[in-house]
Design an enzyme around this catalytic site. Structure first.
Site, PDB file in Angstrom:
ATOM      1  N   GLU A  74      58.233  29.270   8.126  1.00 36.45           N
ATOM      2  CA  GLU A  74      59.485  28.684   8.597  1.00 36.45           C
ATOM      3  C   GLU A  74      59.308  27.372   9.349  1.00 36.45           C
ATOM      4  O   GLU A  74      60.177  26.506   9.294  1.00 36.45           O
ATOM      5  CB  GLU A  74      60.228  29.686   9.492  1.00 36.45           C
ATOM      6  CG  GLU A  74      60.737  30.885   8.732  1.00 36.45           C
ATOM      7  CD  GLU A  74      61.515  31.864   9.580  1.00 36.45           C
ATOM      8  OE1 GLU A  74      62.118  32.769   8.992  1.00 36.45           O
ATOM      9  OE2 GLU A  74      61.533  31.730  10.824  1.00 36.45           O
ATOM     10  N   GLY A 119      61.122  34.202  12.451  1.00 37.84           N
ATOM     11  CA  GLY A 119      60.727  35.542  12.033  1.00 37.84           C
ATOM     12  C   GLY A 119      61.286  35.891  10.681  1.00 37.84           C
ATOM     13  O   GLY A 119      61.893  35.060  10.006  1.00 37.84           O
ATOM     14  N   GLU A 143      55.450  34.468   8.886  1.00 37.55           N
ATOM     15  CA  GLU A 143      56.822  33.952   8.949  1.00 37.55           C
ATOM     16  C   GLU A 143      56.898  32.685   9.804  1.00 37.55           C
ATOM     17  O   GLU A 143      57.586  31.725   9.448  1.00 37.55           O
ATOM     18  CB  GLU A 143      57.779  35.016   9.481  1.00 37.55           C
ATOM     19  CG  GLU A 143      58.080  36.118   8.496  1.00 37.55           C
ATOM     20  CD  GLU A 143      59.013  35.696   7.365  1.00 37.55           C
ATOM     21  OE1 GLU A 143      59.588  34.597   7.419  1.00 37.55           O
ATOM     22  OE2 GLU A 143      59.164  36.489   6.423  1.00 37.55           O
ATOM     23  N   GLU A 190      68.865  23.953  11.221  1.00 36.11           N
ATOM     24  CA  GLU A 190      68.046  23.055  12.044  1.00 36.11           C
ATOM     25  C   GLU A 190      67.096  23.844  12.925  1.00 36.11           C
ATOM     26  O   GLU A 190      67.216  25.055  13.069  1.00 36.11           O
ATOM     27  CB  GLU A 190      68.914  22.122  12.882  1.00 36.11           C
ATOM     28  CG  GLU A 190      69.847  22.796  13.852  1.00 36.11           C
ATOM     29  CD  GLU A 190      70.733  21.810  14.599  1.00 36.11           C
ATOM     30  OE1 GLU A 190      70.194  21.086  15.464  1.00 36.11           O
ATOM     31  OE2 GLU A 190      71.938  21.769  14.318  1.00 36.11           O
TER      32      GLU A 190
END
Length: 143
Positions: free
Chosen positions: A63, A43, A59, A111
């Site tokens: 991402e 997010g 998002e 990660e």
């Protein structure tokens, strides 16, 4: 151009995506505040003129590289971290996603991992905890 920062100088709006695949929850380990060093759902901030629904899908894609479809609004968190002087209002959505997930923002996340919802790391962000509470309510309402 203003130097005011959302979530710091005024209340910001941030969104989150609860993504499950094969019974596992997608989480990212944060490098940056708020709550650096904690695992979080994908997010980020809503941009001016953007809907929350569009922001969460954008998002998620930025991402992780996943393409998504919103299934449900799970709830809204008052994401206030007093020790970091941070305040966001954060809607969380259940999102059905497709594609291959990867950590596309290594400057922001250490990660990416898929976790059994019954065996989650202890260091979850506040928004992640609240989104999972919303997800459990969502499931209970379907029974």
């Amino acid at each position: 151009m203003s130097d005011l920062r959302p979530g710091k100088d005024y209340i910001g709006v941030g969104v989150g995506a609860v993504v499950l695949r094969d019974g596992r929850l997608l989480l990212l380990l944060r490098r940056k505040a708020p709550e650096a060093g904690c695992w979080s759902i994908p997010g980020g901030k809503v941009e001016f003129g953007e809907t929350c629904a569009h922001a969460v899908l954008r998002e998620l894609s930025e991402e992780t590289g996943l393409r998504g479809r919103i299934v449900a609004l799970l709830g809204v968190t008052d994401h206030i971290v007093e020790e970091e002087h941070t305040h966001f209002v954060s809607p969380a959505f259940l999102v059905e996603a497709e594609g291959e997930a990867g950590n596309r923002e290594e400057g922001s996340h250490k990660e990416l991992g898929w976790f059994d919802p019954e065996e989650l790391p202890e260091n979850l962000t506040l928004t992640t905890k609240k989104a999972l509470e919303g997800y459990r309510r969502y499931l209970a309402d379907r029974v």
